[in-house]
Write a protein that holds these residues in place. Structure first.
Motif, PDB file in Angstrom:
ATOM      1  N   THR A  47       2.788  -8.742  -1.245  1.00 36.08           N
ATOM      2  CA  THR A  47       3.026 -10.110  -0.767  1.00 36.08           C
ATOM      3  C   THR A  47       2.073 -11.012  -1.551  1.00 36.08           C
ATOM      4  O   THR A  47       0.869 -11.053  -1.266  1.00 36.08           O
ATOM      5  N   ILE A 106     -13.913   6.446  -0.583  1.00 37.95           N
ATOM      6  CA  ILE A 106     -13.648   6.070   0.811  1.00 37.95           C
ATOM      7  C   ILE A 106     -14.719   5.079   1.255  1.00 37.95           C
ATOM      8  O   ILE A 106     -15.860   5.456   1.555  1.00 37.95           O
ATOM      9  N   PRO A 107     -14.340   3.801   1.259  1.00 33.71           N
ATOM     10  CA  PRO A 107     -15.316   2.801   1.695  1.00 33.71           C
ATOM     11  C   PRO A 107     -15.342   2.714   3.224  1.00 33.71           C
ATOM     12  O   PRO A 107     -14.607   3.425   3.912  1.00 33.71           O
ATOM     13  N   ASN A 149      -0.880  -8.062  -5.233  1.00 32.32           N
ATOM     14  CA  ASN A 149      -0.491  -7.594  -3.910  1.00 32.32           C
ATOM     15  C   ASN A 149       1.009  -7.748  -3.753  1.00 32.32           C
ATOM     16  O   ASN A 149       1.607  -8.669  -4.313  1.00 32.32           O
ATOM     17  N   ASN A 161      -7.436   5.867  -0.751  1.00 27.38           N
ATOM     18  CA  ASN A 161      -6.816   6.635   0.331  1.00 27.38           C
ATOM     19  C   ASN A 161      -7.137   8.115   0.211  1.00 27.38           C
ATOM     20  O   ASN A 161      -7.320   8.649  -0.870  1.00 27.38           O
TER      21      ASN A 161
HETATM   22  N1  LIG Z   1      -9.268   0.010   6.561  1.00 28.94           N
HETATM   23  C1  LIG Z   1     -10.280   0.866   6.427  1.00 28.94           C
HETATM   24  O1  LIG Z   1     -11.335   0.789   7.098  1.00 28.94           O
HETATM   25  C2  LIG Z   1     -10.200   1.985   5.384  1.00 28.94           C
HETATM   26  C3  LIG Z   1     -11.352   2.732   5.080  1.00 28.94           C
HETATM   27  C4  LIG Z   1     -11.282   3.716   4.086  1.00 28.94           C
HETATM   28  C5  LIG Z   1     -10.067   3.973   3.452  1.00 28.94           C
HETATM   29  N2  LIG Z   1      -8.945   3.252   3.799  1.00 28.94           N
HETATM   30  C6  LIG Z   1      -7.698   3.580   3.090  1.00 28.94           C
HETATM   31  O2  LIG Z   1      -7.459   2.593   2.083  1.00 28.94           O
HETATM   32  C7  LIG Z   1      -6.042   2.399   1.910  1.00 28.94           C
HETATM   33  C8  LIG Z   1      -5.737   0.927   2.122  1.00 28.94           C
HETATM   34  O3  LIG Z   1      -6.122   0.612   3.460  1.00 28.94           O
HETATM   35  P1  LIG Z   1      -6.151  -0.874   4.011  1.00 28.94           P
HETATM   36  O4  LIG Z   1      -6.740  -0.770   5.387  1.00 28.94           O
HETATM   37  O5  LIG Z   1      -6.765  -1.783   3.017  1.00 28.94           O
HETATM   38  O6  LIG Z   1      -4.562  -1.148   4.112  1.00 28.94           O
HETATM   39  P2  LIG Z   1      -3.828  -2.564   4.265  1.00 28.94           P
HETATM   40  O7  LIG Z   1      -4.713  -3.556   4.940  1.00 28.94           O
HETATM   41  O8  LIG Z   1      -2.489  -2.262   4.855  1.00 28.94           O
HETATM   42  O9  LIG Z   1      -3.640  -3.055   2.759  1.00 28.94           O
HETATM   43  C9  LIG Z   1      -2.727  -2.457   1.885  1.00 28.94           C
HETATM   44  C10 LIG Z   1      -2.277  -3.537   0.936  1.00 28.94           C
HETATM   45  O10 LIG Z   1      -1.518  -2.925  -0.090  1.00 28.94           O
HETATM   46  C11 LIG Z   1      -0.490  -3.856  -0.445  1.00 28.94           C
HETATM   47  N3  LIG Z   1       0.587  -3.153  -1.145  1.00 28.94           N
HETATM   48  C12 LIG Z   1       1.432  -2.200  -0.682  1.00 28.94           C
HETATM   49  N4  LIG Z   1       2.274  -1.813  -1.637  1.00 28.94           N
HETATM   50  C13 LIG Z   1       1.959  -2.525  -2.746  1.00 28.94           C
HETATM   51  C14 LIG Z   1       2.496  -2.571  -4.060  1.00 28.94           C
HETATM   52  N5  LIG Z   1       3.525  -1.821  -4.425  1.00 28.94           N
HETATM   53  N6  LIG Z   1       1.924  -3.423  -4.947  1.00 28.94           N
HETATM   54  C15 LIG Z   1       0.898  -4.215  -4.591  1.00 28.94           C
HETATM   55  N7  LIG Z   1       0.356  -4.216  -3.348  1.00 28.94           N
HETATM   56  C16 LIG Z   1       0.885  -3.378  -2.436  1.00 28.94           C
HETATM   57  C17 LIG Z   1      -0.048  -4.416   0.888  1.00 28.94           C
HETATM   58  O11 LIG Z   1       0.661  -5.619   0.686  1.00 28.94           O
HETATM   59  P3  LIG Z   1       1.433  -6.427   1.850  1.00 28.94           P
HETATM   60  O12 LIG Z   1       0.590  -7.640   2.069  1.00 28.94           O
HETATM   61  O13 LIG Z   1       2.770  -6.750   1.287  1.00 28.94           O
HETATM   62  O14 LIG Z   1       1.515  -5.523   3.047  1.00 28.94           O
HETATM   63  C18 LIG Z   1      -1.392  -4.595   1.597  1.00 28.94           C
HETATM   64  O15 LIG Z   1      -1.961  -5.866   1.376  1.00 28.94           O
HETATM   65  C19 LIG Z   1      -5.342   3.290   2.943  1.00 28.94           C
HETATM   66  O16 LIG Z   1      -4.916   4.491   2.342  1.00 28.94           O
HETATM   67  C20 LIG Z   1      -6.444   3.565   3.964  1.00 28.94           C
HETATM   68  O17 LIG Z   1      -6.262   4.795   4.619  1.00 28.94           O
HETATM   69  C21 LIG Z   1      -8.985   2.245   4.713  1.00 28.94           C
END
Ligand SMILES: NC(=O)c1ccc[n+]([C@@H]2O[C@H](COP(=O)([O-])OP(=O)(O)OC[C@H]3O[C@@H](n4cnc5c(N)ncnc54)[C@H](OP(=O)(O)O)[C@@H]3O)[C@@H](O)[C@H]2O)c1
Length: 267
Positions: free
Chosen positions: A34, A115-116, A32, A95
């Motif tokens: 962070t 897409i979970p 990750n 995504n």
């Molecule tokens: N949330 C949902 O219910 C859901 C459902 C289906 C699909 N999605 C999709 O899944 C994707 C992720 O969603 P999410 O909700 O899990 O987002 P999120 O909570 O913002 O998690 C994204 C993670 O990626 C990390 N990250 C970013 N750049 C990185 C890099 N270069 N190397 C390593 N880690 C990195 C971030 O680290 P930091 O800790 O530094 O920010 C963060 O922990 C999105 O495209 C979203 O649209 C989400």
């Protein structure tokens, strides 16, 4: 086969926790941006989770890589993953914004869009799957088997991702918010709002269990609504006031997705 998860935010940590808690896989490699966030996750499952300091390091050991990051971050990471992953590997992105053709053009291996839903926290609900042209039957079968430990994998056409995703992935938020509106209406009639929310939470748990036991949504409507009774009157109002709500909702989410794609076509 070694699994890697890039991004331990909402989706990546959910996949990792669920696989580790259910002992579906012996190991999960994570990284990750962070680092502390990945380390906190690893502290929960020290025997299962291996933290890597960089994506390149993770890509050297993982056969399948789940990219659970936002679209702009995924695009930045594709060249790094592409340099290291073997042509027999698999990249799975959660995504919706990056197309399968773009993914496979940037990688030497096959790609999948997954897409979970938040419902996989309790190992249920649909996981939407779109497979790229290079995905083999064997990879697809292994992926479906792996994902069955989290819920119900469902293959969908990529061009209809938005509407499918609105139902299964955004759906929990739509349903929960709709119930909050119901609770607010009950509060306006004197029911303490916390009591109303509590009652509706139990109601929706019951509906979930009925559905899991084989009741269809139509069965539930028919079971509760006696013709000419109060539920039927309530249903009449719902159809009168909300009949086209979901058409408007689906049109709005589609529009928003298009805006996102147009405002940042390559990020
Ligand atoms: N949330 C949902 O219910 C859901 C459902 C289906 C699909 N999605 C999709 O899944 C994707 C992720 O969603 P999410 O909700 O899990 O987002 P999120 O909570 O913002 O998690 C994204 C993670 O990626 C990390 N990250 C970013 N750049 C990185 C890099 N270069 N190397 C390593 N880690 C990195 C971030 O680290 P930091 O800790 O530094 O920010 C963060 O922990 C999105 O495209 C979203 O649209 C989400």
């Amino acid at each position: 086969m070694e699994l890697g998860i890039v991004g331990t935010g909402s989706m990546g940590s959910m996949l990792t926790r669920t696989w580790c808690a259910s002992e579906t896989v012996p190991r999960v490699h994570v990284c990750n941006r962070t680092l502390e966030k990945a380390e906190r996750l690893a502290a929960l499952y020290p025997c299962h989770v291996h933290v890597h300091e960089s994506v390149a390091e993770l890509a050297r050991v993982a056969d399948w890589i789940f990219l659970c990051v936002k679209p702009q971050d995924a695009r930045d990471l594709l060249p790094i993953v592409g340099q290291t992953i073997s042509s027999h590997g698999l990249v799975i992105t959660t995504n919706s914004a990056i197309g399968l053709a773009e993914l496979e053009a940037s990688l030497p291996c096959a790609a999948v869009k997954l897409i979970p839903s938040v419902t996989q926290e309790v190992r249920t609900g649909a996981l939407l799957i779109m497979t790229g042209k290079r995905v083999t039957d064997e990879q697809e079968a292994s992926l479906f088997s792996l994902l069955s430990s989290l819920g119900q994998p469902v293959r969908i056409p990529e061009e209809q991702l938005r509407v499918y995703s609105d139902m299964s992935s955004c759906g929990p938020a739509f349903l929960a918010d709709w119930l909050l509106m119901f609770a607010a209406a009950a509060a306006r009639r004197g029911v303490p709002e916390d009591v109303a929310r509590h009652l509706l939470e139990h109601m929706v748990q019951g509906v979930g269990k009925l559905s899991a036991s084989g009741y269809t949504l139509s069965d539930i409507v028919q079971r509760v609504a006696v013709p000419g009774g109060v539920t039927s009157e309530g249903l009449r109002i719902l159809h009168e006031h909300q009949g086209d709500t979901f058409d408007a909702l689906l049109a709005a989410t589609e529009r928003r997705q298009r805006e996102h794609q147009q405002s940042a076509p390559h990020r």
